[in-house]
Design an enzyme around this catalytic site. Structure first.
Site, mmCIF file in Angstrom:
data_model
loop_
_atom_site.group_PDB
_atom_site.id
_atom_site.type_symbol
_atom_site.label_atom_id
_atom_site.label_comp_id
_atom_site.label_asym_id
_atom_site.label_seq_id
_atom_site.Cartn_x
_atom_site.Cartn_y
_atom_site.Cartn_z
ATOM 1 N N LYS A 182 -13.979 -3.563 3.281
ATOM 2 C CA LYS A 182 -14.801 -2.348 3.230
ATOM 3 C C LYS A 182 -16.242 -2.586 3.692
ATOM 4 O O LYS A 182 -16.897 -1.664 4.166
ATOM 5 C CB LYS A 182 -14.768 -1.737 1.824
ATOM 6 N N ALA A 230 -19.814 -4.275 -10.438
ATOM 7 C CA ALA A 230 -20.881 -3.945 -9.482
ATOM 8 C C ALA A 230 -20.527 -4.454 -8.090
ATOM 9 O O ALA A 230 -21.397 -4.738 -7.275
ATOM 10 C CB ALA A 230 -22.206 -4.540 -9.955
ATOM 11 N N ASP A 239 -13.916 7.145 -1.572
ATOM 12 C CA ASP A 239 -13.486 6.595 -2.871
ATOM 13 C C ASP A 239 -14.147 7.324 -4.041
ATOM 14 O O ASP A 239 -13.501 7.648 -5.035
ATOM 15 C CB ASP A 239 -13.835 5.100 -2.970
ATOM 16 N N THR A 292 -22.273 -10.444 -13.609
ATOM 17 C CA THR A 292 -23.503 -10.942 -12.983
ATOM 18 C C THR A 292 -24.525 -9.814 -13.028
ATOM 19 O O THR A 292 -24.457 -8.863 -12.242
ATOM 20 C CB THR A 292 -23.229 -11.351 -11.519
ATOM 21 N N SER A 337 0.834 -1.218 0.000
ATOM 22 C CA SER A 337 0.000 0.000 0.000
ATOM 23 C C SER A 337 0.865 1.263 0.000
ATOM 24 O O SER A 337 1.848 1.365 0.737
ATOM 25 C CB SER A 337 -0.897 0.010 1.241
ATOM 26 N N ARG A 338 0.462 2.213 -0.815
ATOM 27 C CA ARG A 338 1.167 3.510 -0.880
ATOM 28 C C ARG A 338 0.597 4.492 0.134
ATOM 29 O O ARG A 338 1.098 5.616 0.244
ATOM 30 C CB ARG A 338 1.003 4.122 -2.277
ATOM 31 N N ALA A 373 -15.995 -1.830 -5.192
ATOM 32 C CA ALA A 373 -15.301 -0.700 -5.809
ATOM 33 C C ALA A 373 -16.283 0.144 -6.627
ATOM 34 O O ALA A 373 -16.285 1.379 -6.543
ATOM 35 C CB ALA A 373 -14.161 -1.193 -6.691
HETATM 36 P P1 ATR Z 1 -14.294 -5.064 -5.304
HETATM 37 O O1 ATR Z 1 -14.554 -4.723 -3.874
HETATM 38 O O2 ATR Z 1 -12.855 -4.864 -5.715
HETATM 39 O O3 ATR Z 1 -15.245 -4.410 -6.244
HETATM 40 P P2 ATR Z 1 -15.808 -7.498 -5.553
HETATM 41 O O4 ATR Z 1 -16.877 -6.945 -4.688
HETATM 42 O O5 ATR Z 1 -15.387 -8.921 -5.399
HETATM 43 O O6 ATR Z 1 -14.471 -6.651 -5.407
HETATM 44 O O7 ATR Z 1 -16.218 -7.217 -7.090
HETATM 45 C C1 ATR Z 1 -15.427 -7.618 -8.123
HETATM 46 C C2 ATR Z 1 -16.039 -7.123 -9.440
HETATM 47 O O8 ATR Z 1 -15.215 -7.560 -10.530
HETATM 48 C C3 ATR Z 1 -17.426 -7.680 -9.712
HETATM 49 O O9 ATR Z 1 -18.149 -6.735 -10.461
HETATM 50 C C4 ATR Z 1 -17.102 -8.916 -10.548
HETATM 51 O O10 ATR Z 1 -18.165 -9.384 -11.345
HETATM 52 P P3 ATR Z 1 -19.291 -10.367 -10.675
HETATM 53 O O11 ATR Z 1 -20.187 -9.482 -9.894
HETATM 54 O O12 ATR Z 1 -19.939 -10.990 -11.851
HETATM 55 O O13 ATR Z 1 -18.530 -11.344 -9.834
HETATM 56 C C5 ATR Z 1 -16.005 -8.371 -11.422
HETATM 57 N N1 ATR Z 1 -15.135 -9.395 -12.006
HETATM 58 C C6 ATR Z 1 -14.225 -10.156 -11.370
HETATM 59 N N2 ATR Z 1 -13.590 -10.957 -12.245
HETATM 60 C C7 ATR Z 1 -14.116 -10.697 -13.467
HETATM 61 C C8 ATR Z 1 -13.870 -11.176 -14.780
HETATM 62 N N3 ATR Z 1 -12.943 -12.123 -15.022
HETATM 63 N N4 ATR Z 1 -14.592 -10.665 -15.821
HETATM 64 C C9 ATR Z 1 -15.524 -9.715 -15.563
HETATM 65 N N5 ATR Z 1 -15.807 -9.206 -14.351
HETATM 66 C C10 ATR Z 1 -15.102 -9.687 -13.322
#
Ligand code: ATR
Length: 279
Positions: free
Chosen positions: A68, A130, A104, A155, A14-15, A133
């Site tokens: 988070k 979704a 954020d 999804t 982490s920075r 982040a």
């Molecule tokens: P974060 O807190 O970093 O957002 P997260 O809540 O696990 O982590 O969400 C990860 C996001 O990346 C989700 O939107 C996920 O899609 P799903 O909701 O379908 O799981 C997306 N994601 C992760 N890997 C992916 C991939 N290979 N292709 C497309 N979307 C991906």
């Protein structure tokens, strides 16, 4: 000494400690900001241990992946933007309890508008992802006056839920807001934000390049090697690529301002950090 830290897992790279130390130096504040790696099932214990640190008085902390959501649960008071995001990146320890906030989204908005110098008002924005982040930035993008925001996710149901939760905010700001599957994104966008973790697993950019308006700003929330694939893709298709380093510094500036009541010079620290990282 007032103590702060970033909590996450992993957190080694982490920075944030460097960024906050530099903010403190430039604003003449006296504080110490460290990093704490928290066991995946031990978030509440991690907070308690930090607050018991004999080295000083714990005043607050930043929260990064994957805590988070957990951070929201330990807060007795949530800001409206953290409640909407259902995610907290900044905790402040006050006499009346733990306050949870989320900087954020405002960090992304400030990076786009102040550092990249693109006004969000009236623009069409594609938000890919979704998860936590994406949830953190959707409200502030709407509040910044985007004309239309499409949330596209692998999804679809998660995008639909996120959009439904933000419908009142979209209405209040006169924005169009819709949820789509990754392969059904309609039209072209002025700003495309990658809030997915797809690059971490080595995946390709999950949407068609047809979503990019010529000269669009294409931002990955990651930085370093994790953002390279998305940025190469954007550049190859006539967009202006941007990594998440500016958002990182701006969200930190938001947290610093909440804690210390003074706004640090984020643009200067971003320039210094880029120089340090060689880009
Ligand atoms: P974060 O807190 O970093 O957002 P997260 O809540 O696990 O982590 O969400 C990860 C996001 O990346 C989700 O939107 C996920 O899609 P799903 O909701 O379908 O799981 C997306 N994601 C992760 N890997 C992916 C991939 N290979 N292709 C497309 N979307 C991906």
């Amino acid at each position: 000494m007032d103590l702060y830290c970033v909590m996450g897992n992993p957190v080694e790279h982490s920075r944030s400690p460097w960024i906050h130390a530099r903010f403190a130096e430039l604003t003449g504040q006296t504080l110490h900001y460290g990093r704490r790696r928290i066991e995946l099932d031990g978030f509440a214990d991690g907070i308690a241990a930090f607050r018991a640190d004999p080295a000083g008085m714990a005043r607050g902390c930043n929260i990064t992946v994957p805590f988070k959501f957990d951070a929201g649960a330990v807060a007795q008071h949530l800001s409206p933007r953290a409640a909407l995001a259902k995610a907290v990146n900044t905790l402040t320890f006050r006499a009346d309890g733990v306050h949870g906030d989320n900087t954020d989204g405002v960090g992304l908005v400030n990076d786009i508008q102040q550092n990249a110098q693109l006004t969000i008002g009236g623009r069409d924005v594609l938000l890919i992802g979704a998860g936590g982040a994406a949830a953190g930035v959707l409200g502030p993008l709407l509040a910044a006056g985007a004309r239309r925001v499409v949330v596209a996710n692998r999804t679809l149901g998660k995008a639909v839920a996120l959009v439904q939760r933000h419908a009142p905010v979209a209405l209040a700001h006169g924005a169009q807001l819709e949820a789509r599957a990754l392969d059904a994104v309609p039209g072209r966008f002025d700003i495309v934000v990658n809030a997915t973790a797809s690059s971490l697993s080595g995946g390709s950019v999950p949407v068609d390049a047809g979503v990019l308006q010529p000269g669009a700003l294409a931002i990955d929330m990651m930085y370093g090697p994790a953002a390279a694939g998305f940025m190469d893709w954007a550049r190859a298709h006539g967009a202006v690529p941007r990594d998440g380093l500016g958002m990182l510094v701006e969200q930190a500036a938001g947290a610093f301002a909440l804690w210390r009541g003074v706004r640090p010079p984020a643009a200067q620290v971003l320039d210094e950090l880029r120089a340090q990282l060689g880009g």
